[in-house]
Design a protein around this motif. Structure first.
Motif, short mmCIF file in Angstrom:
data_model
loop_
_atom_site.label_atom_id
_atom_site.label_comp_id
_atom_site.label_asym_id
_atom_site.label_seq_id
_atom_site.Cartn_x
_atom_site.Cartn_y
_atom_site.Cartn_z
N ILE A 228 51.67 30.65 8.22
CA ILE A 228 50.51 31.03 9.02
C ILE A 228 49.60 29.82 9.30
N GLY A 229 50.04 28.63 8.95
CA GLY A 229 49.24 27.43 9.18
C GLY A 229 48.72 27.28 10.61
N PRO A 230 49.55 27.59 11.63
CA PRO A 230 49.05 27.47 13.01
C PRO A 230 47.83 28.31 13.33
N LEU A 231 47.56 29.33 12.49
CA LEU A 231 46.38 30.17 12.73
C LEU A 231 45.07 29.38 12.58
N ASN A 232 45.13 28.25 11.87
CA ASN A 232 43.90 27.49 11.67
C ASN A 232 43.27 27.07 12.99
N THR A 233 44.10 26.65 13.93
CA THR A 233 43.59 26.27 15.24
C THR A 233 42.94 27.45 15.94
N ILE A 234 43.58 28.61 15.87
CA ILE A 234 43.04 29.81 16.52
C ILE A 234 41.72 30.20 15.87
N ASN A 235 41.68 30.15 14.54
CA ASN A 235 40.44 30.49 13.83
C ASN A 235 39.28 29.60 14.29
N PHE A 236 39.54 28.31 14.39
CA PHE A 236 38.49 27.37 14.77
C PHE A 236 38.02 27.64 16.20
N GLU A 237 38.97 27.81 17.10
CA GLU A 237 38.58 27.99 18.51
C GLU A 237 37.89 29.33 18.74
N ASN A 238 38.34 30.38 18.07
CA ASN A 238 37.65 31.66 18.22
C ASN A 238 36.22 31.60 17.69
N ARG A 239 36.03 30.88 16.61
CA ARG A 239 34.67 30.72 16.08
C ARG A 239 33.81 29.92 17.07
N ALA A 240 34.39 28.89 17.67
CA ALA A 240 33.66 28.10 18.66
C ALA A 240 33.33 28.95 19.89
N HIS A 241 34.28 29.78 20.31
CA HIS A 241 34.04 30.68 21.44
C HIS A 241 32.91 31.64 21.12
N GLN A 242 32.92 32.15 19.90
CA GLN A 242 31.91 33.12 19.51
C GLN A 242 30.51 32.52 19.63
N GLU A 243 30.35 31.28 19.18
CA GLU A 243 29.04 30.63 19.27
C GLU A 243 28.65 30.39 20.72
N GLN A 244 29.60 30.01 21.55
CA GLN A 244 29.30 29.79 22.97
C GLN A 244 28.93 31.11 23.66
N LEU A 245 29.61 32.18 23.25
CA LEU A 245 29.29 33.50 23.82
C LEU A 245 27.86 33.91 23.48
N LYS A 246 27.39 33.52 22.32
CA LYS A 246 25.99 33.81 21.97
C LYS A 246 25.05 33.11 22.95
N GLY A 247 25.41 31.88 23.33
CA GLY A 247 24.61 31.18 24.32
C GLY A 247 24.63 31.88 25.67
N ILE A 248 25.81 32.35 26.08
CA ILE A 248 25.93 33.08 27.34
C ILE A 248 25.12 34.37 27.28
N LEU A 249 25.14 35.03 26.12
CA LEU A 249 24.37 36.26 25.96
C LEU A 249 22.87 36.01 26.12
N GLU A 250 22.40 34.90 25.61
CA GLU A 250 20.98 34.58 25.79
C GLU A 250 20.63 34.47 27.27
N ILE A 251 21.49 33.79 28.02
CA ILE A 251 21.25 33.61 29.45
C ILE A 251 21.27 34.95 30.17
N LEU A 252 22.33 35.74 29.93
CA LEU A 252 22.49 37.02 30.62
C LEU A 252 21.42 38.03 30.19
N GLY A 253 21.05 38.01 28.91
CA GLY A 253 20.05 38.94 28.43
C GLY A 253 18.69 38.70 29.05
#
Length: 350
Positions: A132-157
């Motif tokens: 399951i080692g390749p999941l590390n990349t997915i974990n990192f990118e999904n966490r980064a996406h999540q933080e960016q989505l919070k920024g988008i939510l601030e704008i849209l809200g």
């Protein structure tokens, strides 16, 4: 002797991986839907980048599941959740802000699911952690996406509630988010540099690394039940790997690798399968069992060295990058089909 790994914890991870894959597919559908919402260019660019990452990550996830070697169905409750979420997201009840908010929560589910699998693997076995080692990349990118989505939510809200733009632009907000996530996730998992498209050498080498780890775990164990479980996974992994190579890889390389060299690989795997059946009939508590496994490990090691030296060199010299990646895709598909044939797919429970 049982030839499939019957370990509750390992099967539970297989179900979790299948659930993560189903959620990853939903994420891709959501992002495709959001891009049809008439977003402004800056937010649309962010979503397109997410979509590109998520499509790549779905392929990485499929590779990890294939390496793990236990096919499963998603948990029933996850399947039901996805059906409801898909219906709600495609409807008109939610505002754009609410849709992005739901999407951010979905990303959070993926982040936590990936981290839990990673932490569980550390407790179960080195072969699981490797698979399951390749999941590390997915974990990192999904966490980064999540933080960016919070920024988008601030704008849209702010836009939804006031009709005006927030004081801080999305790019500044994203920079702040990425600075935070690099520390948080970097300490939780190791980010890897997995390519979006693995070539056939990459995929075969992953299989080789995993089976070598399983051999090591088996030979170091004194627990007959664990020894049986490790052999069960070796049996299943080697059989699926060999049959997929014989179906997809060897016929493709024969014209440039040579008839004699290719036939030698076929013959070695035929002998390997014969020895696997022979070991299966021996009690795991018998000293003869480990002796036979050691001989099998040595034979598989010789086979691996030939493939990773002369066959890999022949592939590099005769196939383009695109051809090698396509061969990897065909090999993974064949292996998944064979894994399903070798044993009943692990069923999920609500």
């Amino acid at each position: 002797m049982v030839t499939t790994l019957d370990d509750t914890k390992r099967n539970a991870i297989a179900v979790k991986l299948a659930s993560i894959k189903a959620l990853q597919q939903l994420v891709i559908e959501n992002e495709q839907s959001l891009l049809r919402e008439g977003l402004d260019s800056e937010i649309a660019d962010r979503i397109r980048n997410f979509l590109k990452d998520d499509e790549k990550n779905l392929g990485i996830l499929e590779t990890a599941i294939g390496q793990y070697g236990i096919q499963a169905e998603p948990k029933k409750t996850v399947t039901e959740f996805i059906a409801k979420a898909r219906e709600l997201f495609k409807g008109s009840e939610l505002s754009l802000y609410e849709k992005v908010s739901q999407h951010e929560l979905l990303k959070h589910q993926l982040v936590m699911g990936g981290l839990i699998v990673h932490k569980a693997a550390q407790k179960i076995g080195a072969d699981v952690l490797l698979a399951i080692g390749p999941l590390n990349t997915i974990n990192f990118e999904n966490r980064a996406h999540q933080e960016q989505l919070k920024g988008i939510l601030e704008i849209l809200g702010v836009r939804e509630f006031t009709g005006q733009d927030a004081d801080q632009g999305i790019w500044a907000r994203v920079q702040d988010a990425m600075a935070a996530v690099s520390g948080v996730v970097g300490s939780a998992v190791t980010q890897t540099s997995d390519k979006s498209d693995l070539n056939i050498q990459d995929v075969i080498r992953l299989d080789h690394n995993k089976v070598n780890t399983l051999f090591t775990e088996l030979l170091q164990s004194d627990n007959p039940q664990k020894i049986q479980e490790y052999f069960g996974q070796i049996y299943k992994d080697l059989t699926a790997h060999a049959e997929a190579e014989e179906e997809v890889v060897y016929p493709r390389v024969r014209p440039f690798y040579g008839q004699d060299n290719t036939q030698e690989l076929f013959d070695e795997q035929a002998e390997m399968k014969r020895v696997l059946e022979q070991i299966k009939a021996i009690s795991p508590s018998s000293s003869e069992f480990k002796n036979q496994v050691t001989q099998l490990m040595n034979a598989v090691g010789d086979h691996i060295r030939q493939e990773e030296s002369t066959m890999f060199a022949a592939i590099r010299n005769n196939l383009s990058t695109e051809q090698s990646e396509q061969l990897a895709t065909e090999f993974k598909a064949a292996k998944t089909r064979i894994q399903e044939k070798l044993g009943v797919v692990t069923e999920s429970k609500a």
